[in-house]
Design a protein around this motif. Structure first.
Motif: not given
Ligand code: AMP
Ligand code: MG
Length: 410
Positions: A188, A203-204, A252, A299-300
């Motif tokens: 995403e 991407d933050t 992830g 990810g958050n």
């Molecule tokens: P995940 O751990 O990959 O399931 O991500 C958890 C949440 O963080 C999801 O809502 C992702 O879209 C968001 N997320 C993951 N990586 C990033 C990123 N680099 N920048 C902003 N939001 C992210």
């Protein structure tokens, strides 16, 4: 490496990480300005005495005690300035005009500050008792030649580098920079400046991590955004591992179907732990790859920045060779409002602290503490650290706070 099941406390995680990390050892010698933010490889010793010569601590008059004991006014035999010593004849029964930092004329036993003197036609009168040795800075009283002024493992900042300069030393031997590779994972994710498609976000985390790594003095290898594809991720892990001392990914690490990080860490290295009893930031993977350490941030964005701050920052300090306590101090403050908290995890809420009327610290929550509310960092100036077993906190109760350091503008 032993796999730790369940949610592990932050202190245990830190202990496990820090006890394993072996600091970098290669060193290089750099001019002082370029050594800012680097860590000393060896103790820094002084090649000179500081002060380098006996000198005056005041503007006034250098005297001999016998002439003071005689009681009369003393004519001025000459002047000594900083950088311009008095080397002329100094007859008995005279004094020498002297400025702060000027070398003490041979035989001088005290300096009388000019505020305690009076200039008359016959010479200088001394209006206060004079003690042998007063207002004299002695050669070597600050630092002796050969003495150690800084230990090995000291990060060099504006507190240390001017000290080294004051010894006349132009270069310092420091440890090499830690090399850190960073990538974000997620189908995403898009780059700022690009249009967003359905369900996409910017991407933050990579920017947050990259910035913090820069600020901590690391050499950053930025591998961009990696898709949630096991092959692409495997390639990124291998590439990062071949170049870096520490690999930092984000996303992830949860238990969703596109969360491959832990699986790959198991395949390519070893998992140390991956679930912490902290909030935000429960899924945080730590482990070892072939050549490097691995940190998998959640990810958050709030969780990613927080776990970087609380876990990766001390890891990098240790890896960079910094010695001594790398953990930040905590203070106590009265909370100004109610704080929502359920027992089970150590909570790092974002707070605004200030000094209250009574001189004690008080702290206010920034409001919504969701792990997607990144603006909370910018509003805050501290973490409110709520103990693991604590429940809701009522206004007026005491809490621990941890002031932000320079990473978050503190
Ligand atoms: P995940 O751990 O990959 O399931 O991500 C958890 C949440 O963080 C999801 O809502 C992702 O879209 C968001 N997320 C993951 N990586 C990033 C990123 N680099 N920048 C902003 N939001 C992210
Ligand atoms: Mg993801």
């Amino acid at each position: 490496m032993e796999f730790t099941a369940g949610l592990i406390p932050l202190e245990t995680a830190l202990e496990q990480m820090l006890s394993r990390i072996v600091p970098v050892t290669e060193s290089q010698t750099l001019p002082l300005l370029q050594a800012a933010g680097r860590v000393t490889a060896n103790p820094v010793t002084s090649p000179i005495d500081v002060p380098g010569f006996d000198n005056s601590a005041m503007d006034g008059y250098a005297v001999r005690m016998a002439d003071i004991a005689a009681g009369g006014a003393l004519p001025v035999a000459g002047k000594a300035f900083a950088g311009q010593p008095f080397n002329d004849e100094w007859p008995a029964g005279a004094c020498v005009r002297i400025m702060t930092g000027a070398p003490l004329p041979a035989g001088a036993q005290a300096v009388v500050m000019q505020e305690e003197t009076e200039v008359t036609e016959t010479g200088v009168r001394f209006n206060a008792p004079v003690k042998n040795g007063q207002n004299i800075r002695l050669r070597g009283e600050d630092i002796r030649s050969g003495a150690s002024v800084l230990p090995a493992g000291k990060k060099l900042t504006a507190a240390e580098l001017p000290l080294i300069a004051s010894l006349g030393v132009a270069d310092v031997t420091v440890l090499r920079k830690v090399r850190a590779a960073v990538f974000s994972t997620g189908d995403e994710l898009r780059l700022p400046g690009q249009p967003l498609g359905d369900g996409q976000i910017y991407d933050t985390n990579r920017l947050a991590v990259h910035l913090m790594l820069d600020q901590l003095g690391c050499e950053v290898i930025d591998l961009g955004i990696i898709k949630d594809d096991p092959e692409a991720l495997r390639a990124a892990f291998i590439e990062a591992d071949s170049q870096a001392d520490v690999v930092i990914s984000s996303g992830g690490v949860s238990v969703g179907e596109a969360d491959y990080t832990k699986q790959l860490l198991e395949e390519l290295g070893e998992v140390g732990f991956w679930k912490l009893a902290i909030k935000p930031g429960k899924p945080f993977a730590f482990g070892r790859l072939q050549n490097s350490w691995f940190c998998g941030l959640p990810g958050n964005p709030v969780s990613a920045a927080l776990t970087f701050y609380q876990l990766v920052q001390p890891l990098l300090a240790k890896l960079s060779g910094q010695q001594g306590n790398v953990l930040p101090p905590r203070l106590r403050a009265r909370t100004l409002g109610r704080l929502k908290k359920s027992p089970g995890r150590l909570d790092f809420q974002r707070g605004i602290m200030r000094t209250a009327q009574d001189g004690q610290l008080e702290v206010l929550s920034t409001g919504h503490q969701g792990s997607h509310i990144f603006s909370s960092f910018s509003q805050a100036n501290c973490f409110i650290v709520l103990e693991r077993e604590r429940g809701n906190v009522e206004a007026g109760e005491w809490v621990e706070i941890e002031p932000f350091n320079a990473l978050f503008g503190g």
